[in-house]
Design a protein around this motif. Structure first.
Motif, PDB file in Angstrom:
ATOM      1  N   ASN A 114       0.828  -1.215   0.000  1.00 24.07           N
ATOM      2  CA  ASN A 114       0.000   0.000   0.000  1.00 24.07           C
ATOM      3  C   ASN A 114       0.860   1.261   0.000  1.00 24.07           C
ATOM      4  O   ASN A 114       0.576   2.235   0.705  1.00 24.07           O
ATOM      5  CB  ASN A 114      -0.948   0.017   1.200  1.00 24.07           C
ATOM      6  CG  ASN A 114      -2.147  -0.883   0.992  1.00 24.07           C
ATOM      7  OD1 ASN A 114      -2.586  -1.105  -0.141  1.00 24.07           O
ATOM      8  ND2 ASN A 114      -2.683  -1.424   2.070  1.00 24.07           N
ATOM      9  N   GLY A 115       1.928   1.227  -0.778  1.00 24.28           N
ATOM     10  CA  GLY A 115       2.796   2.388  -0.927  1.00 24.28           C
ATOM     11  C   GLY A 115       3.865   2.539   0.133  1.00 24.28           C
ATOM     12  O   GLY A 115       4.689   3.466   0.053  1.00 24.28           O
ATOM     13  N   THR A 116       3.885   1.647   1.129  1.00 29.79           N
ATOM     14  CA  THR A 116       4.870   1.729   2.207  1.00 29.79           C
ATOM     15  C   THR A 116       5.959   0.691   2.009  1.00 29.79           C
ATOM     16  O   THR A 116       5.680  -0.469   1.724  1.00 29.79           O
ATOM     17  CB  THR A 116       4.203   1.500   3.574  1.00 29.79           C
ATOM     18  OG1 THR A 116       3.187   2.487   3.776  1.00 29.79           O
ATOM     19  CG2 THR A 116       5.214   1.602   4.703  1.00 29.79           C
TER      20      THR A 116
ATOM     21  N   ASN B 224       9.618   0.809   6.712  1.00 30.80           N
ATOM     22  CA  ASN B 224       8.606   0.794   7.771  1.00 30.80           C
ATOM     23  C   ASN B 224       7.957  -0.582   7.858  1.00 30.80           C
ATOM     24  O   ASN B 224       6.781  -0.759   7.531  1.00 30.80           O
ATOM     25  CB  ASN B 224       7.550   1.872   7.514  1.00 30.80           C
ATOM     26  CG  ASN B 224       6.763   2.223   8.767  1.00 30.80           C
ATOM     27  OD1 ASN B 224       6.660   1.411   9.690  1.00 30.80           O
ATOM     28  ND2 ASN B 224       6.207   3.426   8.803  1.00 30.80           N
ATOM     29  N   PRO B 225       8.724  -1.584   8.308  1.00 35.90           N
ATOM     30  CA  PRO B 225       8.202  -2.949   8.334  1.00 35.90           C
ATOM     31  C   PRO B 225       7.009  -3.132   9.261  1.00 35.90           C
ATOM     32  O   PRO B 225       6.111  -3.913   8.975  1.00 35.90           O
ATOM     33  CB  PRO B 225       9.398  -3.785   8.805  1.00 35.90           C
ATOM     34  CG  PRO B 225      10.300  -2.810   9.512  1.00 35.90           C
ATOM     35  CD  PRO B 225      10.121  -1.517   8.792  1.00 35.90           C
ATOM     36  N   LEU B 226       6.960  -2.403  10.374  1.00 38.35           N
ATOM     37  CA  LEU B 226       5.857  -2.563  11.319  1.00 38.35           C
ATOM     38  C   LEU B 226       4.536  -2.130  10.705  1.00 38.35           C
ATOM     39  O   LEU B 226       3.526  -2.836  10.816  1.00 38.35           O
ATOM     40  CB  LEU B 226       6.135  -1.766  12.596  1.00 38.35           C
ATOM     41  CG  LEU B 226       5.092  -1.924  13.711  1.00 38.35           C
ATOM     42  CD1 LEU B 226       4.960  -3.390  14.124  1.00 38.35           C
ATOM     43  CD2 LEU B 226       5.461  -1.056  14.908  1.00 38.35           C
ATOM     44  N   LEU B 227       4.518  -0.978  10.050  1.00 33.68           N
ATOM     45  CA  LEU B 227       3.293  -0.507   9.398  1.00 33.68           C
ATOM     46  C   LEU B 227       2.852  -1.477   8.315  1.00 33.68           C
ATOM     47  O   LEU B 227       1.658  -1.767   8.177  1.00 33.68           O
ATOM     48  CB  LEU B 227       3.505   0.885   8.800  1.00 33.68           C
ATOM     49  CG  LEU B 227       2.301   1.488   8.056  1.00 33.68           C
ATOM     50  CD1 LEU B 227       1.095   1.600   8.981  1.00 33.68           C
ATOM     51  CD2 LEU B 227       2.665   2.869   7.480  1.00 33.68           C
ATOM     52  N   CYS B 228       3.801  -2.007   7.566  1.00 31.54           N
ATOM     53  CA  CYS B 228       3.472  -2.981   6.515  1.00 31.54           C
ATOM     54  C   CYS B 228       2.854  -4.236   7.118  1.00 31.54           C
ATOM     55  O   CYS B 228       1.831  -4.738   6.626  1.00 31.54           O
ATOM     56  CB  CYS B 228       4.724  -3.356   5.725  1.00 31.54           C
ATOM     57  SG  CYS B 228       5.321  -2.063   4.611  1.00 31.54           S
ATOM     58  N   LYS B 229       3.450  -4.742   8.197  1.00 37.12           N
ATOM     59  CA  LYS B 229       2.994  -6.005   8.780  1.00 37.12           C
ATOM     60  C   LYS B 229       1.629  -5.882   9.448  1.00 37.12           C
ATOM     61  O   LYS B 229       0.954  -6.891   9.666  1.00 37.12           O
ATOM     62  CB  LYS B 229       4.045  -6.523   9.759  1.00 37.12           C
ATOM     63  CG  LYS B 229       5.323  -6.985   9.061  1.00 37.12           C
ATOM     64  CD  LYS B 229       6.399  -7.402  10.042  1.00 37.12           C
ATOM     65  CE  LYS B 229       7.672  -7.790   9.295  1.00 37.12           C
ATOM     66  NZ  LYS B 229       8.754  -8.228  10.200  1.00 37.12           N
TER      67      LYS B 229
END
Length: 241
Positions: free
Chosen positions: A62-64, A69-74
């Motif tokens: 989603n663009g990350t 920024n692995p935490l936001l992705c996960k």
């Protein structure tokens, strides 16, 4: 939803890995990833899931960036490996609540989802039992439920149908469609080519770490042919001495 650009990952001391992989998985896609054992499917999926680092390229959820920024992705996807390792000293319900706690799923929502998916996979009566007592198929079902408990928009699955009985496989296919109809997407590896052909709208074929075909299923599978015949044609060497 998921964009893989020029992904390159090689293992030290080995020529194994993947080279220059580029794929785009959009909302609504059920995207099959196929290839021989050792072709690079699991390596690619583990890079997407943030388990493996990689040498070159970029992976965006989603663009990350999964690197930045692995935490936001996960928080936005769920990953199920081909052989899920569960905490066998927990009961099934304890494990599901543990996962729901990690993703901060509200109590009412988790209860509703656990009930829905446990009933669908027919393991409700076993949720109070220790996971160590579960069969392989039951562990696979529990892993799938744990992946769905926080309602991810992207599912990354490595051989999800292995170990499932025919009824459970049908239930999983229905859930995949449900997720995609609500704007989510599925990216999964499989050796079950007839299932991939019927279930998926897109497919990618990898060989020796290199992508050799990708696109819409109806474009890859030509009229009068099957995914199996296409796979054998493009992915299998005709070795002669």
């Amino acid at each position: 939803m998921l964009r893989i650009t020029n992904l390159t990952k090689h293992y030290k001391g080995s020529n194994k890995g993947v080279t220059d992989i580029s794929l785009t998985i959009e909302p609504g896609d059920i995207y099959a990833f196929i290839g021989h054992n050792g072709a690079g499917k699991t390596t690619t999926l583990k890079c997407v899931a943030g388990i493996h680092g990689f040498d070159k390229g970029e992976i965006l959820i989603n663009g990350t960036s999964i690197k930045e920024n692995p935490l936001l992705c996960k928080q936005q996807f769920a990953y199920i490996p081909d052989n899920p390792d569960l905490y066998e000293y927990l009961t099934g319900i304890q494990y599901l609540n543990f996962i729901a706690d990690i993703f901060e799923v509200p109590e009412k929502e988790r209860e509703m989802r656990i009930e829905k998916y446990a009933d669908a996979f027919e393991i409700t009566a076993s949720l109070g039992d220790l996971i160590s007592s579960y069969s392989h198929g039951m562990k696979q079902k529990l892993a799938i439920i744990s992946a769905l408990v926080h309602a991810p928009k992207l599912l990354i699955l490595d051989e999800p149908f292995v170990g499932l009985d025919p009824k459970a496989a049908v239930v999983l296919k229905e859930m995949m469609h449900e997720i995609c109809e609500s704007g989510g997407a599925i990216f999964f590896s499989t050796h079950v080519l007839d299932v991939a052909e019927k279930l998926c709208n897109k497919v990618a074929i990898i060989k020796d770490g290199v992508l050799i075909a990708s696109g819409n299923m109806d474009e890859i599978v030509k009229q009068g042919e099957s995914l199996e015949s296409i796979f054998m044609e493009v992915a299998c060497d005709d070795k002669t001495n």
